[in-house]
Enzyme design. Structure first.
Site, PDB file in Angstrom:
ATOM      1  CG  ASP B  56      -6.662  -0.927  -5.945  1.00 36.31           C
ATOM      2  OD1 ASP B  56      -6.323  -1.102  -6.247  1.00 36.31           O
ATOM      3  OD2 ASP B  56      -7.085  -0.416  -4.639  1.00 36.31           O
ATOM      4  NE  ARG B  61      -6.873  -2.192   4.582  1.00 40.88           N
ATOM      5  CZ  ARG B  61      -6.517  -1.308   3.562  1.00 40.88           C
ATOM      6  NH1 ARG B  61      -5.340  -1.972   3.241  1.00 40.88           N
ATOM      7  NH2 ARG B  61      -7.017  -0.319   3.219  1.00 40.88           N
ATOM      8  CG  ASP B  78      -0.456   4.377  -7.289  1.00 44.84           C
ATOM      9  OD1 ASP B  78      -0.651   3.725  -6.453  1.00 44.84           O
ATOM     10  OD2 ASP B  78      -2.175   4.931  -8.426  1.00 44.84           O
TER      11      ASP B  78
END
Lengths: 158, 224
Positions: B56, B61, B78
């Site tokens: 992701d 970017r 996370d």
């Protein structure tokens, strides 16, 4: 009052609740229930703290401009917030104390608690209500905080 | 005077990296739903979600779709997936009982403090730590492969312990001894992940201290 103290406070709350929930997931099947609650607690508080930061507040408890009625009550009337938070923790402790090595079923333990004295039953039901409200508020908070993150980006002209 | 029509912008919630983020969460949900009955599936799904974590960022970017919401979603996913895995491990290994619960506490505490202090110094990601005196932290934040090694190693170690958990023996030490009797490849993986995990925990502790110091410094700068 210090920033370090405020963070220490918040972190201690989050970690102690997370550890208690991890413990409860050992005692009860389905263990996933408590793991889900652990996830919800961390997620909603993390998002809320982040969005408070973006709007320049220092405590996630300082939420003034919120559209949601339940959130308004939660942050506007401190006894209600206290009731929900305390009720959640007390409910987890009740479940912890009544955990039985013989029966790992959460439902069975709850049935057992409801057969206890009227005082115990009253405490159990009232903490259950407070806990449920807190979880609903956690979910709403996640959404409003996520919206605040999005709004922050648009204000910055991304 | 005619007003130009309002430009339709894609909702941040529909950005590709954020959709990948939702996908990660769904994968984690499925993984944890199956964790008791199908451990291999859990491991595969958990790692797939971990892999999407890198994906992701790349998409953000590539399509210029980086967002604050996405960054928080990433961080929270996370933390929660690691916390849930540690809670799971605490169920399998009851001796010593508190090891995984302590690691859960350390992970949340260090990351929370670190994020808070990053905010106070005006950074957006807890991974952007430039001015830090500590050598190990400098290496961790300066040399990304090292950071990647420590983070991946930690997760792989937890998955190894998860896969080798035995209903008959709830002792962590016994399971580790058992792993060390396996094939050389398994032993190599176990030792290297153990090293990476240990480094990450040391870094977690150092991070807590430097972040706490930053909170204190922030107050003095503000003249409290």
């Amino acid at each position: 009052a210090s920033t370090f103290g405020a963070v220490l406070d918040m972190v201690t709350d989050r970690v102690s609740t997370a550890c208690l929930l991890a413990l409860l997931s050992q005692f009860y099947r389905p263990g996933l229930v408590f793991i889900l609650l652990l996830g919800l607690d961390i997620t909603s508080h993390w998002f809320q703290m982040y969005s408070s930061f973006l709007s320049g507040k220092t405590s996630h408890k300082d939420v003034k401009h919120t559209g949601n009625g339940l959130l308004k009550l939660y942050y506007g009337y401190r006894p209600f917030m206290a009731f929900c938070c305390v009720a959640s923790e007390v409910l987890y402790i009740i479940l912890f104390l009544y955990a039985d090595a013989k029966s790992t079923s959460l439902l069975n333990t709850c049935r057992g608690i409801l057969k206890e004295s009227p005082l115990v039953v009253f405490m159990f039901i009232s903490t259950l209500i407070g806990w449920a409200l807190k979880q609903v508020i956690n979910v709403i908070q996640m959404k409003t905080a996520a919206d605040a993150c999005v709004a922050y980006d648009s204000k910055r002209g991304k | 005077m005619a007003q130009p029509p309002a430009k339709k912008t894609l909702s941040v919630y529909l950005y590709i990296p954020n959709i990948i983020g939702y996908f990660r969460i769904i994968i984690n949900f499925i993984a944890f739903a199956e964790c008791y009955t199908n451990r291999t599936l859990f491991a595969i799904l958990y790692f797939f979600s971990f892999f999407c974590d890198g994906l992701d960022g790349w998409f953000a970017r590539r399509f210029n779709q980086a967002s604050t919401f996405g960054a928080v979603l990433d961080m929270v996913t996370d933390r929660v997936s690691t916390a849930c895995l540690l809670a799971l491990l605490s169920q399998f290994y009851s001796r010593p009982g508190l090891v995984f619960i302590l690691l859960l506490g350390l992970d949340i505490t260090s990351h929370w403090f670190q994020m808070y202090s990053s905010f106070l110094s005006g950074k957006t990601s807890h991974k952007d730590v430039k001015h830090t005196g500590n050598g190990l932290l400098k290496l961790y934040y300066g040399y990304r492969p090292f950071m990647a090694f420590c983070c991946v190693a930690s997760e792989v170690l937890y998955i190894i312990l998860f896969l080798y958990a035995d209903a008959k023996s709830t002792s962590l030490l016994n399971t580790c001894r058992g792993i060390l009797k396996e094939s050389p490849l398994v032993v190599f993986m176990f030792i290297s992940t153990l090293i990476g995990w240990a480094l990450k925990q040391v870094i977690n502790v150092i991070q807590m201290k430097t972040a706490a110091d930053a909170c204190v410094a922030y107050d003095s700068k503000r003249g409290k």
